[in-house]
Structures are given as structure tokens and as C-alpha cells.
Design an enzyme around this catalytic site. Structure first.
Site, PDB file in Angstrom:
ATOM      1  N   LYS A  99       0.743  -1.010   0.042  1.00  0.00           N
ATOM      2  CA  LYS A  99       0.149  -0.004   0.053  1.00  0.00           C
ATOM      3  C   LYS A  99       1.075   1.001  -0.244  1.00  0.00           C
ATOM      4  O   LYS A  99       2.068   1.255   0.741  1.00  0.00           O
ATOM      5  CB  LYS A  99      -0.898  -0.157   1.193  1.00  0.00           C
ATOM      6  CG  LYS A  99      -2.037   0.973   1.388  1.00  0.00           C
ATOM      7  CD  LYS A  99      -3.059   0.825   2.664  1.00  0.00           C
ATOM      8  CE  LYS A  99      -3.825   1.769   2.711  1.00  0.00           C
ATOM      9  NZ  LYS A  99      -4.832   1.533   3.995  1.00  0.00           N
ATOM     10  N   SER A 180      -9.472   1.645   3.168  1.00  0.00           N
ATOM     11  CA  SER A 180      -8.601   2.515   1.966  1.00  0.00           C
ATOM     12  C   SER A 180      -7.806   1.544   1.312  1.00  0.00           C
ATOM     13  O   SER A 180      -7.039   2.116   0.533  1.00  0.00           O
ATOM     14  CB  SER A 180      -8.002   3.369   3.242  1.00  0.00           C
ATOM     15  OG  SER A 180      -6.979   2.826   4.130  1.00  0.00           O
ATOM     16  N   SER A 204     -10.218  -0.939   6.957  1.00  0.00           N
ATOM     17  CA  SER A 204      -9.608  -0.730   5.673  1.00  0.00           C
ATOM     18  C   SER A 204      -8.772  -1.824   5.256  1.00  0.00           C
ATOM     19  O   SER A 204      -8.343  -1.762   3.888  1.00  0.00           O
ATOM     20  CB  SER A 204      -8.540   0.369   6.030  1.00  0.00           C
ATOM     21  OG  SER A 204      -9.028   1.630   6.213  1.00  0.00           O
TER      22      SER A 204
END
Length: 522
Positions: A99, A180, A204
Site C-alpha cells: 500500500k 482504504s 481498511s
């Protein structure tokens, strides 16, 4: 019981070319860690070939074709690293995406999707990154996300960043990948990497894994170091694996878990970190006592149907299902959570920015000013109301903040999840996921089906307590994946992994996406 990591390490202490390596194919893009390691050991595949395959798929599928926009940047050194890959290490030669809030001390940027942090790379690897490299993994690139991990605006669209644009759900392209860790979820689902690392403060990892037919593990806060990860909250943040199988997620978790002197929350981690593939037992459901949290159900009919079908499988495999089970204080937690996160963010983002001395951004106020200057690029769809609210918060030494933080931890953990487990002598708790992915709406923002706003999403109890949770797909509804979530007490990852693996062997729900443009109206 399956000992996948031991098996592949025994097979692949080196990568001998005992036969001519073949070209990697689309099927190989969806291969498990164990399958790839065995192929490397026999010489039928090479890390270089797999890396080239993934880079080619990213170019054809992510940056063109369906245009998922799940990979924000590829590693310019990935092929060179793959060419030098050796057989030692449990993830040797395995391509993995990180990420875009996880530092890499290389030529890639780490920016949480924001244009504010793309002047220079981070000066050193995050602890998670360093552990992956030591285990032999090939850092393939950075995955797109929700900008600033969905902490910039309450009106944001998950999966959108100023740096990378909008990540699309590979199952139906006009559907949201959730956030996210949207890019981590969409990329692995689409066969653009073997596994990925996401991060979670509340939902997330669990939500994008659920909406992309993946297994996502949100570890106990303190099992995995946060050093070098762009933060929201030291109270709730953790990184975790996202994969197409429980076995792959367990293998990655065993690599990234452990104590780090630079993250005090991990002081006890070495006492609990282990090779989690030891718990991949197809009979793990036998005799397990699992409680159904009906407070988190009754919200979305497809999710409820998946829950009922899952309960039937659990019972058939010998689990004792206690239904319903109530988590005390559940409707009180969301009243304090956002204030805690906003206060943490103001403090923690400043501490992180201090580790990036080559960047002009030093404080949250600097980020707010940058967004105002770059509003055309950074705020075409939504603003920065959460940034502004966070800037107005007091410090982490404020007694009102401390009271809210400690109260939430106590009510979610010892007096919430732990109380529910103890009352009925349970091993784990079960809830439905959010249901199928919702349609993306850049104008109005997310339309997550969350039910009672005083309860929050299915991820909230474990997230606020700092306890582990795991999601896995159990079926599809209207061409979209639907999952369930298991969660339990602190350090209960072995139990949750065993339960999820045994269920996975029965439902085998993952299937490859076909990149449908939209769902038919009839």
C-alpha cells in the site's frame, strides 16, 4: 494439518534449474505461494518470469484495458531484484505489492496517494518492508488507496487519490473496491500480484478484502510494527496481509509479525508471533464454539443470506454455533472513535513527517495549505473537512482525549468482545460483511451500507479494541463477492486462521474477476 511454509522451504533452499523454465501464464498469476515456491524449486518457473508476468499484466489490465488503477507505481528495480532472488526465505521470489503508505527506501515514492509527498522517496524501509525483503519477497510496486487512508474527508470516495485516480472493482468496474486498501484488494483479486499488504484503522483491510473476494487479516494492534507507515492512529493502526487464500495470508503474516524497538506497541509481539501456517487445519472447526453477533446483521440481505449459509457450513463441520451473542456497549463505541482518531492523526502525522526531512511538509497545517494551493488536482471531488477538524483538536495529553481513548478500548475489548466470549465460552465471534460492493459515486461519495450509525461497520468492535479479525469470501451475489468476518480476543490469530481455513476448504468461494463494465438491469 498442513505445514505449507515448511514444505516449500524444504523444497526450495535454492532455485536449481533442473529443467527448462517455461513462460509464466495467466494461470500462474493466480498461483499460491506454495505452488510458486515448488515451481521455483523444480526450475519450471523463475522469479524473473513471474515478475515480468505481473509487470505485463499491470500494464495491460491496470494501466490500460479495464484500467483498474490499483497499482500506483511499479518498482523500477523489480526485475533486477528478481534476477538475484535466492531460494532462502519463506517468501523467496514471491512478488508482493505494498500500500502506498508503507515506506520503501528505494526509488519508489511513499505518499498515501497525495501529491504532497512525491518529491523524494522515503529514506529507509518500513519495518514491514524490511521483513518482507529479508524473507526474499520481491517488492513489485505500490498499490493505490483512499487518499490519506480515508482520513481527509467524510465525503470521500474510497479508492480515489490525487496521485493515482480511482481504483475500480475488478468484478464490476463501476463498483467500488472499498477502502482504504482499495488498490491492494483489487490488484490481488485481478492477479496483478501474488499477495499485498494493506493497513487498517477501522475496516481498511477487512472491507476491501471482502468486496474483492479476498482473505484479509487485520492483526492484533502491536503484532506488526507500524514504523515507517504513514499513520492515522497509534491507537488503532496496523498493517496486514491481503491474499486469495487463507494459507497465503497466514504465510505473509508470519513474516511481518514481531517486535520492533521503534514501535513500543509491539513489545509483546515476539511472544506471540509464529509461523501461522501451522494452524491451517481442515478440521479446525470441530468443537469450536462460535458466536453470531446479530447486532451486526440485519443490514444488507445478501450479506445476511451469506451469513446463514455460513452458519450451516460451520454446524456441518462440527462447530457449536451460539446464536445470537451480544457484545455489550457496541452502540457506544462510535460516539468517541472519530474524536480519538482525529486527535491521534494530528499528532502522529507530524511525528511521521519528521522522519521525511527532505520533504517540505512538516505538519498537518502544511498538508492543509498544500491542498488549498493544489485544490484543482487534490480536491476536485471532495474537500478536507477531516483534516481541518483534526487540526483543531487538542493534544494526546488532553485529559478528555485520554478518557475517550481508554473508555473505548475498555468497552470494546475487556467489557465488550472479551465479555461476550467469556459469557458463552466462545472461541470466536462471527458477523456478515458489508455485502456486495456498492456503485462508485465521485460526486456524493461512498454509499456503504452500514445500518445503525451508532454501531458502525462490522470491523468496528475489533478495530477499536485493537483485537484481530479475518474476512474471507463465502459466496457471490449478483456477480459480486460477499464475505463473513471472524474476530476474537487479543493475540487470537491462530484460532481465527484455523477457523477461516477450515471454512474456506468447504466453500472455496474465490473466483477470478471478468471485469464486467456494469451489472445488467435485467
Amino acid at each position: 494439518m498442513v505445514h505449507a511454509t515448511r514444505l516449500v522451504m524444504a523444497l526450495a533452499l535454492a532455485f536449481p534449474l533442473t529443467s527448462q523454465a517455461r513462460d509464466a501464464t495467466e494461470d500462474d498469476a493466480f498461483a499460491s505461494i506454495a505452488t510458486l515456491r515448488e515451481a521455483y524449486a523444480t526450475g519450471s518457473l523463475t522469479p524473473e518470469g513471474m515478475t515480468r508476468l505481473f509487470l505485463d499484466r499491470i500494464a495491460r489490465i491496470d494501466h490500460a484495458g479495464p484500467t483498474l488503477r490499483s497499482v500506483i507505481e511499479t518498482n523500477p528495480d523489480a526485475e533486477a531484484i528478481a534476477a538475484k532472488a535466492k531460494g532462502k526465505g519463506p517468501l523467496a521470489g514471491i512478488p508482493i505489492l505494498l500500500k502506498d503508505n508503507i515506506d520503501t527506501g528505494d526509488r519508489m515514492m511513499t505518499a498515501a496517494g497525495s501529491l504532497a509527498l512525491i518529491l523524494k522517496p522515503a529514506p529507509r524501509d518500513a519495518t514491514v518492508t524490511a521483513k518482507l525483503r529479508k524473507a526474499g519477497a520481491i517488492i513489485l510496486g505500490k498499490a493505490n488507496l483512499s487518499e490519506w487512508a480515508n482520513m481527509r474527508s467524510a465525503h470521500a470516495t474510497s479508492g480515489w487519490t490525487g496521485r493515482g485516480g480511482l481504483t475500480r472493482n475488478p468484478y464490476v468496474l463501476d463498483r467500488n473496491a472499498c477502502g482504504s486498501s482499495a488498490g491492494s484488494g483489487a490488484a490481488v483479486a485481478a492477479g496483478l500480484a501474488t499477495v499485498a499488504i494493506g493497513s487498517e484503522t477501522d475496516g481498511s483491510i477487512i472491507c476491501p478484502a471482502s468486496m474483492n473476494a479476498l482473505v484479509g487479516i487485520k492483526p492484533t494492534v502491536g503484532l506488526v510494527s507500524r514504523t515507517g507507515i504513514i499513520p492515522i492512529s497509534a491507537t488503532q493502526d496496523t498493517a496486514g496481509p491481503m491474499a486469495r487464500s487463507v494459507a497465503d495470508a497466514a504465510a505473509v503474516l508470519g513474516v511481518i509479525a514481531g517486535s520492533d524497538p521503534r514501535d513500543p506497541a509491539t513489545a509483546e509481539a515476539d511472544r506471540h508471533a509464529t509461523d501461522y501456517t501451522r494452524f491451517l487445519d481442515a478440521n479446525a472447526l470441530r468443537g469450536k464454539r462460535i458466536g453470531v453477533v446479530r447486532q451486526l446483521a440485519g443490514i444488507e440481505p445478501n450479506a445476511d443470506r451469506a451469513l446463514e449459509n455460513t452458519i450451516a457450513v460451520l454446524k456441518a463441520q462440527g462447530a457449536v454455533v451460539v446464536d445470537p451473542v451480544e457484545i455489550p456497549h457496541l452502540n457506544e463505541l462510535s460516539q468517541r472513535e472519530l474524536d480519538v482518531l482525529l486527535t491521534d492523526f494530528k499528532h502522529d502525522i507530524g511525528a511521521y513527517l519528521a522522519t521525511r526531512p527532505d520533504q517540505p511538509m512538516k505538519t498537518l497545517a502544511d498538508l492543509i495549505a498544500f491542498n488549498e494551493r493544489e485544490a484543482a488536482r487534490e480536491m476536485p471531488w471532495f474537500g478536507q473537512d477531516l483534516f481541518i477538524r483534526a487540526q483543531a483538536m487538542g493534544g494526546t495529553d488532553d485529559p478528555a482525549y485520554i478518557e475517550k481513548r481508554d473508555t473505548n478500548r475498555r468497552l470494546a475489548g475487556p467489557e465488550g468482545i472479551d465479555a461476550a466470549l467469556k459469557k458463552d465460552r466462545l472461541d470466536a465471534l462471527l458477523a456478515p460483511s458489508w455485502g456486495p460492493a456498492y456503485t462508485t459515486d465521485l460526486v456524493l461519495g461512498d454509499h456503504v451500507v452500514s445500518g445503525d450509525p451508532t454501531v458502525g461497520g462490522v470491523s468496528a468492535p475489533a478495530a477499536i479494541a485493537g483485537y484481530p479479525s479475518i474476512t474471507l469470501p463465502v459466496e457471490f451475489a449478483h456477480q459480486l463477492p460477499v464475505g463473513v468476518v471472524f474476530f476474537g480476543t487479543k493475540w487470537s490469530e491462530p484460532t481465527l486462521i484455523g477457523i477461516a481455513y477450515a471454512l474456506e476448504q468447504q466453500v472455496k468461494a474465490y473466483r477470478r474477476p471478468t471485469f464486467m463494465a456494469t451489472l445488467p438491469l435485467e
